[in-house]
Enzyme design. Structure first.
Site, PDB file in Angstrom:
ATOM      1  N   LYS A 197       0.813  -1.177   0.125  1.00  6.72           N
ATOM      2  CA  LYS A 197       0.177   0.056  -0.116  1.00  6.72           C
ATOM      3  C   LYS A 197       0.729   1.296  -0.017  1.00  6.72           C
ATOM      4  O   LYS A 197       1.990   1.248   0.303  1.00  6.72           O
ATOM      5  CB  LYS A 197      -1.016   0.043   1.313  1.00  6.72           C
ATOM      6  N   ARG A 239      -3.732 -10.099   5.132  1.00 14.34           N
ATOM      7  CA  ARG A 239      -3.961 -10.097   3.685  1.00 14.34           C
ATOM      8  C   ARG A 239      -2.772  -9.600   2.734  1.00 14.34           C
ATOM      9  O   ARG A 239      -2.459  -8.481   2.655  1.00 14.34           O
ATOM     10  CB  ARG A 239      -5.360  -9.376   3.331  1.00 14.34           C
TER      11      ARG A 239
HETATM   12  N1  PMM Z   1      -7.402  -3.729   1.002  1.00  7.05           N
HETATM   13  C1  PMM Z   1      -7.616  -3.860  -0.381  1.00  7.05           C
HETATM   14  C2  PMM Z   1      -8.792  -4.924  -1.038  1.00  7.05           C
HETATM   15  N2  PMM Z   1      -9.412  -5.333  -0.208  1.00  7.05           N
HETATM   16  N3  PMM Z   1      -9.967  -6.211   2.122  1.00  7.05           N
HETATM   17  C3  PMM Z   1      -9.797  -6.137   3.394  1.00  7.05           C
HETATM   18  N4  PMM Z   1     -10.461  -6.915   4.334  1.00  7.05           N
HETATM   19  N5  PMM Z   1      -8.657  -5.359   4.006  1.00  7.05           N
HETATM   20  C4  PMM Z   1      -7.877  -4.727   3.135  1.00  7.05           C
HETATM   21  O1  PMM Z   1      -7.059  -3.903   3.616  1.00  7.05           O
HETATM   22  C5  PMM Z   1      -8.077  -4.567   1.641  1.00  7.05           C
HETATM   23  C6  PMM Z   1      -9.247  -5.413   1.210  1.00  7.05           C
HETATM   24  C7  PMM Z   1      -6.918  -3.100  -1.526  1.00  7.05           C
HETATM   25  O2  PMM Z   1      -5.648  -3.717  -1.978  1.00  7.05           O
HETATM   26  P1  PMM Z   1      -5.396  -4.427  -3.353  1.00  7.05           P
HETATM   27  O3  PMM Z   1      -6.210  -3.512  -4.506  1.00  7.05           O
HETATM   28  O4  PMM Z   1      -4.087  -4.957  -3.442  1.00  7.05           O
HETATM   29  O5  PMM Z   1      -6.591  -5.834  -3.431  1.00  7.05           O
END
Ligand code: PMM
Length: 260
Positions: A197, A239
């Site tokens: 991030k 995650r």
């Molecule tokens: N971050 C992203 C997408 N989904 N879900 C949860 N539960 N927690 C998060 O921090 C989160 C998420 C954004 O990241 P990506 O675009 O790399 O998927």
């Protein structure tokens, strides 16, 4: 939890797994690397992302959810849409990972788990000028309210997630990470997503002699460091995109300094 984004525009891996076969193969790969869950998403929630129509999101994720679930892989569906969550659960997904924290009823109906994540506003505007009096207390109170509502709606397994990067400045994110114990103390299992991030890019820039911000795919060290930190603070799941490196680092940490 390993991430499989079936999107053209996710900030971290956009376009890499838009092809269904590539996404399914990647799901198998992250499980082989040690992930317990595969989080499948078809709508980017990066700052300023435009919403995706429901038909397009279904077209992106359903073949991937169906194939991975049929192979016995625990699948989580990362969506803000009830239709997508419902279809994914019918196809075998066992966790609704909802960045809008509003789909508890769908999880209850399907008899699956639910992740309530905190986001201020929505992806189009969330990074414009996020403000809190006390980010840790406000995020905790929001999550406890949503998690208790999910329990009351009949969800058995309820997770909470501070939503790193979702309507938060770098300092807000660091405050939340420094105070994860406050979320852990609620008793709900905590999920944390820092992987690749922008906050990690900002931290890397602070220590780079030229002040350079590395691109998302070059934020491995910060991603692994914050995953380890989160687990040591009591998070029950992280995650991540880089599953192999994270699992190896967690194993090394456990051997070097076992938790009593
Ligand atoms: N971050 C992203 C997408 N989904 N879900 C949860 N539960 N927690 C998060 O921090 C989160 C998420 C954004 O990241 P990506 O675009 O790399 O998927």
């Amino acid at each position: 939890m390993g991430v499989v984004n079936v999107t053209p525009d996710s900030f971290s891996d956009g376009g890499r797994y838009l092809d269904h076969d590539a996404a399914i193969a990647h799901g198998h790969r992250v499980v082989a690397e040690g992930a317990d869950w595969v989080d499948v998403g078809g709508e980017s929630t990066r700052p300023r992302a435009e919403p995706v129509p429901v038909d397009e999101e279904l077209r992106r994720v359903m073949p991937v959810v169906r194939a991975l679930a049929a192979d016995g892989i625990p699948v989580s569906i990362d969506t803000r849409k009830a239709e997508v969550a419902r279809a994914a659960v019918e196809a075998g997904a066992r966790l609704v990972n909802d960045v809008s924290a509003s789909l508890a009823e769908v999880a209850a109906e399907g008899g699956v788990g639910f992740v309530a994540m905190h986001m201020m506003g929505d992806p189009r505007t969330m990074q414009d000028d996020p403000r809190y009096d006390d980010v840790v207390v406000e995020v905790r109170d929001f999550l406890v309210a949503r998690a208790e509502a999910a329990r009351a709606a009949g969800v058995g397994e309820v997770w909470i997630d501070p939503g790193i990067g979702f309507g938060k400045t770098v300092e807000h994110n660091l405050d939340l990470l420094a105070n994860l114990d406050v979320l852990v103390a609620t008793g709900f299992p905590v999920l944390v997503g820092t992987s690749r991030k922008a906050t990690l890019g900002a931290l890397a820039a602070r220590v780079d002699p030229g002040g350079r911000t590395p691109p998302p795919t070059d934020r491995l060290e910060g991603s692994v460091a914050t995953a380890l930190w989160s687990v040591r603070c009591g998070a029950a799941m992280v995650r991540v995109h880089d599953v192999a490196a994270t699992v190896r680092a967690l194993e090394a940490l456990e051997l070097a300094a076992p938790v009593a």
